[in-house]
Design a protein around this motif. Structure first.
Motif, mmCIF file in Angstrom:
data_model
loop_
_atom_site.group_PDB
_atom_site.id
_atom_site.type_symbol
_atom_site.label_atom_id
_atom_site.label_comp_id
_atom_site.label_asym_id
_atom_site.label_seq_id
_atom_site.Cartn_x
_atom_site.Cartn_y
_atom_site.Cartn_z
ATOM 1 N N ASN A 144 0.850 -1.200 0.000
ATOM 2 C CA ASN A 144 0.000 0.000 0.000
ATOM 3 C C ASN A 144 0.883 1.247 0.000
ATOM 4 O O ASN A 144 2.098 1.159 0.112
ATOM 5 N N CYS A 145 0.238 2.413 -0.054
ATOM 6 C CA CYS A 145 1.011 3.659 0.043
ATOM 7 C C CYS A 145 1.514 3.783 1.488
ATOM 8 O O CYS A 145 0.716 3.692 2.425
ATOM 9 N N PRO A 146 2.813 3.978 1.684
ATOM 10 C CA PRO A 146 3.341 4.040 3.048
ATOM 11 C C PRO A 146 2.919 5.304 3.795
ATOM 12 O O PRO A 146 3.057 5.386 5.009
ATOM 13 N N LEU B 254 4.599 6.821 -7.110
ATOM 14 C CA LEU B 254 3.731 7.950 -6.762
ATOM 15 C C LEU B 254 2.358 7.422 -6.353
ATOM 16 O O LEU B 254 1.815 6.521 -6.989
ATOM 17 N N CYS B 255 1.841 8.028 -5.284
ATOM 18 C CA CYS B 255 0.514 7.620 -4.840
ATOM 19 C C CYS B 255 -0.496 8.613 -5.409
ATOM 20 O O CYS B 255 -0.358 9.826 -5.238
ATOM 21 N N LYS B 256 -1.496 8.116 -6.079
ATOM 22 C CA LYS B 256 -2.490 8.966 -6.734
ATOM 23 C C LYS B 256 -3.380 9.663 -5.697
ATOM 24 O O LYS B 256 -3.905 10.743 -5.946
ATOM 25 N N VAL B 257 -3.525 9.057 -4.516
ATOM 26 C CA VAL B 257 -4.415 9.617 -3.494
ATOM 27 C C VAL B 257 -3.764 10.799 -2.755
ATOM 28 O O VAL B 257 -4.335 11.877 -2.669
ATOM 29 N N CYS B 258 -2.543 10.589 -2.228
ATOM 30 C CA CYS B 258 -1.933 11.662 -1.427
ATOM 31 C C CYS B 258 -0.912 12.469 -2.226
ATOM 32 O O CYS B 258 -0.352 13.436 -1.721
ATOM 33 N N ASN B 259 -0.646 12.046 -3.449
ATOM 34 C CA ASN B 259 0.289 12.757 -4.312
ATOM 35 C C ASN B 259 1.735 12.787 -3.824
ATOM 36 O O ASN B 259 2.505 13.650 -4.212
HETATM 37 ZN ZN LIG Z 1 -0.657 7.883 -0.525
#
Ligand SMILES: [Zn+2]
Ligand SMILES: [Zn+2]
Length: 403
Positions: free
Chosen positions: A97-99, A119-124
């Motif tokens: 998952n996004c750390p 790159l995480c699309k949710v938190c950028n």
């Molecule tokens: Zn994230």
């Protein structure tokens, strides 16, 4: 017989001295002959000056919640944020998952394939799977606030660099270059240090303390040896004080003192005595001055080059630190700075002076100690001639140490 040996010993010392002079003479000839080759294209290039650029900005990454972020997105855009649509799903090696916000794997894509940046699309947030991200700390340049890049992992420390082209630190340094230097910089950028650099030290004090005591186990119990204390004293005098080999010591013990002993027990005796003496030397309450001097040289141990480091109190003439290492790196030098500082002083003197050679790594050590609030003044004696006031004032102390 004893007289012959003492005459021989004086003669050998004389020979040794002459040989040393001859080596010095040869050295000077070699240096001048290399200088002569200037016309043939070789020239002396000075070392790049070492500098310490101050502390970076440490930013603790706050843990975000991807559900909150997805809700925020929905309220703002009136639609759901979709996971990444992958053309080649197998390409993404990262399975987690996004750390930072915990967003599922579906929201993560490769931002930079070469540097394995995700790159995480949710938190950028971008992240790479290294120690920094695991520690949830971001190092930022104090001049432009941009994220520092981890550029090298050295033994004992990690180097970070601000590569941002519009960083004021970089632009200032760039503006100060002369046109000649600028040309050189364009050709050989690695010869110049224009970007902000930070060294993060990774030193384990417990490990250092353990290492310093080495693996000295007594090979023999000295209380049970078959030789008298007097004989043991003689053996150690030849083997340790006069630096004779164990075989030569055995020969002298037999030829001169009629004591039959082979070389192996001699080495075992020396080993046991050093194991006994080490804690006494380490823990003795020395009354040290506030002036320390450090130097290194190399010796051969079983035919292999090893490095020996000394730190000594130049006024009290006490060796405060002495270690032999098979490798020559910063970590060891730092260690040798730490050892006398931490162990030999009950309380650090207010005006502690440390005199060393010109190796820039001591600056790194100085900067490191400053960061952990161990302050001392560093004096560096550079080269073989006195070019600066520091060289002139402190060279005699270094020479005392060498002697
Ligand atoms: Zn994230
Ligand atoms: Zn910067």
């Amino acid at each position: 017989m004893v007289k012959i040996i003492s005459v021989l010993s004086v003669f050998l010392k004389y020979l040794n001295k002459q040989l040393y002079k001859f080596i010095l003479f040869l050295d000077s000839r070699i240096i001048s002959s290399t200088n002569d080759t200037k016309s043939s294209g070789t020239y002396y290039e000075p070392f790049r000056k070492f500098s310490v650029d101050g502390e970076p900005i440490l930013q603790k990454i706050e843990q975000l919640n991807y559900n909150d972020l997805l809700n925020e997105y929905y309220l703002k855009h009136n639609k759901l944020l979709k996971p990444v649509s992958r053309r080649k799903p197998a390409q993404l090696n990262y399975k987690g998952n996004c750390p930072l916000c915990g967003a599922p794997h579906g929201y993560i894509y490769e931002n930079n394939v070469k540097s394995q940046q995700l790159l995480c699309k949710v938190c950028n947030h971008t992240f790479t799977l290294n120690k920094d991200f695991l520690e949830k700390i971001i190092l930022r340049c104090p001049h432009c606030s941009k994220k520092l890049e981890r550029i090298k992992d050295r033994s004992g420390y990690i180097i970070y660099k601000c590569k941002h082209k519009k960083c004021s630190f970089y632009l200032n340094k760039l503006n100060k270059l002369t046109s000649d230097e600028l040309k050189q910089y364009k050709k050989h950028p690695w010869k110049f240090k224009l970007h902000y650099i930070y060294r993060a030290y990774d030193i384990n004090f417990d490990l250092l303390d353990r290492d310093s005591m080495a693996d000295l186990n007594m090979k023999v119990d000295l209380a049970n040896i078959r030789h008298s204390k007097h004989t043991l004293g003689l053996i150690l005098t030849y083997y340790v004080n006069y630096g004779l080999s164990s075989r030569k010591t055995a020969a002298i013990m037999h030829d001169i003192h009629q004591v039959k002993i082979s070389h192996q027990p001699i080495m075992n005796y020396a080993n046991s005595v050093s194991a006994m003496v080490l804690p006494l030397l380490e823990n003795y309450p020395y009354d040290l001055s506030s002036d320390l001097c450090g130097d290194e040289t190399y010796i051969r141990v079983k035919g292999k080059k090893h490095y020996i480091f000394f730190f000594s109190d130049k006024i009290k003439k006490i060796i405060t630190s002495y270690q032999v290492f098979s490798k020559r790196d910063t970590f060891l030098r730092l260690f040798l700075c730490i050892k006398p500082l931490r162990k030999k002083y009950a309380k650090l003197p207010e005006k502690l002076k440390v005199i060393v050679d010109g190796n820039p790594i001591y600056n790194a050590a100085w900067a490191y100690f400053k960061s952990i609030k161990i302050n001392f003044d560093l004096f560096q004696v550079v080269g073989l001639t006195n070019n600066t006031k520091t060289d002139k004032d402190y060279r005699p102390f270094k020479q005392v140490q060498n002697a």
